[in-house]
Write a protein that holds these residues in place. Structure first.
Motif, PDB file in Angstrom:
ATOM      1  N   VAL A 104       0.832  -1.228  -0.103  1.00  0.00           N
ATOM      2  CA  VAL A 104       0.009   0.129  -0.077  1.00  0.00           C
ATOM      3  C   VAL A 104       1.010   1.342  -0.094  1.00  0.00           C
ATOM      4  O   VAL A 104       1.950   1.572   0.870  1.00  0.00           O
ATOM      5  N   LEU A 105       0.725   2.091  -1.039  1.00  0.00           N
ATOM      6  CA  LEU A 105       1.432   3.291  -1.070  1.00  0.00           C
ATOM      7  C   LEU A 105       0.738   4.673  -0.548  1.00  0.00           C
ATOM      8  O   LEU A 105       1.373   5.621  -0.511  1.00  0.00           O
ATOM      9  N   SER A 116      -7.574   3.187  -1.263  1.00  0.00           N
ATOM     10  CA  SER A 116      -6.272   2.876  -1.131  1.00  0.00           C
ATOM     11  C   SER A 116      -5.493   2.721  -2.481  1.00  0.00           C
ATOM     12  O   SER A 116      -6.216   2.246  -3.394  1.00  0.00           O
ATOM     13  N   GLY A 117      -4.358   3.206  -2.649  1.00  0.00           N
ATOM     14  CA  GLY A 117      -3.392   3.278  -3.957  1.00  0.00           C
ATOM     15  C   GLY A 117      -2.545   1.981  -3.672  1.00  0.00           C
ATOM     16  O   GLY A 117      -1.705   2.032  -2.493  1.00  0.00           O
ATOM     17  N   THR A 118      -2.337   1.001  -4.401  1.00  0.00           N
ATOM     18  CA  THR A 118      -1.167  -0.025  -4.243  1.00  0.00           C
ATOM     19  C   THR A 118      -0.244   0.118  -5.237  1.00  0.00           C
ATOM     20  O   THR A 118      -0.454   0.783  -6.354  1.00  0.00           O
ATOM     21  N   SER A 119       0.667  -0.824  -5.549  1.00  0.00           N
ATOM     22  CA  SER A 119       1.467  -1.041  -6.420  1.00  0.00           C
ATOM     23  C   SER A 119       0.775  -1.524  -7.858  1.00  0.00           C
ATOM     24  O   SER A 119       1.536  -1.684  -8.792  1.00  0.00           O
ATOM     25  N   THR A 120      -0.121  -2.069  -7.762  1.00  0.00           N
ATOM     26  CA  THR A 120      -1.145  -2.600  -8.737  1.00  0.00           C
ATOM     27  C   THR A 120      -2.462  -2.264  -9.195  1.00  0.00           C
ATOM     28  O   THR A 120      -3.330  -2.609  -9.831  1.00  0.00           O
ATOM     29  N   GLY A 121      -2.787  -0.754  -8.352  1.00  0.00           N
ATOM     30  CA  GLY A 121      -3.942  -0.222  -8.687  1.00  0.00           C
ATOM     31  C   GLY A 121      -4.641   0.422  -7.386  1.00  0.00           C
ATOM     32  O   GLY A 121      -4.147   0.468  -6.416  1.00  0.00           O
ATOM     33  N   ILE A 122      -6.034   0.759  -7.683  1.00  0.00           N
ATOM     34  CA  ILE A 122      -6.769   1.162  -6.400  1.00  0.00           C
ATOM     35  C   ILE A 122      -7.698   0.255  -5.966  1.00  0.00           C
ATOM     36  O   ILE A 122      -8.506  -0.358  -6.711  1.00  0.00           O
ATOM     37  N   TYR A 140       0.274   1.830 -10.436  1.00  0.00           N
ATOM     38  CA  TYR A 140       1.133   1.991  -9.281  1.00  0.00           C
ATOM     39  C   TYR A 140       0.645   3.490  -9.148  1.00  0.00           C
ATOM     40  O   TYR A 140       0.665   4.254  -9.622  1.00  0.00           O
ATOM     41  N   THR A 141      -0.272   3.437  -7.808  1.00  0.00           N
ATOM     42  CA  THR A 141      -0.907   4.700  -7.363  1.00  0.00           C
ATOM     43  C   THR A 141      -0.102   5.187  -6.254  1.00  0.00           C
ATOM     44  O   THR A 141      -0.333   4.787  -5.294  1.00  0.00           O
TER      45      THR A 141
END
Length: 208
Positions: A104-105, A116-122, A140-141
């Motif tokens: 989670v970014l 939540s934004g992750t390395s593979t989407g929302i 990547y968000t």
């Protein structure tokens, strides 16, 4: 290292409680400050950032990348998923059901919806993180900002996308954005500002 200023940034003094921890994010709720650190978990201050105490009980991943507040709940995004506290950070529990990517970014909360934004989407949750559903965007968000009824997301490689339905559907808004590797977003008056990887800063007017 971390520093605090009490004169609008003219002078800065180091914060001894957070030295060598590298805070990655700070959120404020009333007079309470919360800081996420990469490797040290979450810290809490009630005196405008002068002193901090660690509040990471139950936080099994101490690499905290982002924080969000939803009413009386605090959410922490980590390399190992999302954690929630309902007692001002005193205790944390893992809330990752349906979250297909635990890297989670970025996090943001609006009207009871957690995004939540992750390395593979929302992903989004409408039940305080009890379950998560993927949105229609798989990049990547890195960041979120809110303007009125719209939520903007910065992505690495996909530019900026916007949602007007609480994060379920996202649409690219990249006209003139020659570098689509977005690291950060901010709202300034009636403009949105985006910082990019090696391509400088871009500014766009916010349409009504």
């Amino acid at each position: 290292n971390s520093f605090v200023s009490h004169d609008n940034g003219v002078n800065w003094t180091p914060i001894s409680d957070l030295q060598h921890l590298g805070p990655s994010c700070i959120v404020i709720s009333g007079s309470n400050f919360y800081a996420g650190t990469v490797g040290g978990g979450v810290f809490y201050s009630t005196d405008n950032g002068e002193h901090w105490i660690n509040i990471s009980n139950g936080l099994t991943d101490l690499h905290v990348t982002c924080l969000a507040i939803n009413g009386g709940e605090i959410f922490a995004g980590t390399y190992g998923g999302i954690f929630r506290s309902t007692d001002n950070g005193g205790n944390w529990e893992e809330v990752n059901t349906g979250l297909a990517n635990h890297n989670v970014l970025s996090l943001i909360a609006r009207d009871g919806v957690i995004i939540s934004g992750t390395s593979t989407g929302i992903f989004r949750s409408t039940n305080s993180g009890a379950s998560w559903v993927g949105a229609n965007f798989s990049r990547y968000t890195t960041s979120f900002v809110i303007s009125g009824t719209r939520i903007f997301a910065g992505t690495f490689g996909g530019g900026v996308v916007v949602s007007s339905d609480g994060g379920a559907v996202w649409t690219p808004v990249n006209t003139g954005l020659t570098n689509q590797e977005i690291l950060s977003l901010a709202i300034s008056g009636n403009k949105i500002v985006g910082g990019t990887e090696g391509g400088g800063v871009f500014i766009s007017p916010l349409e009504n």
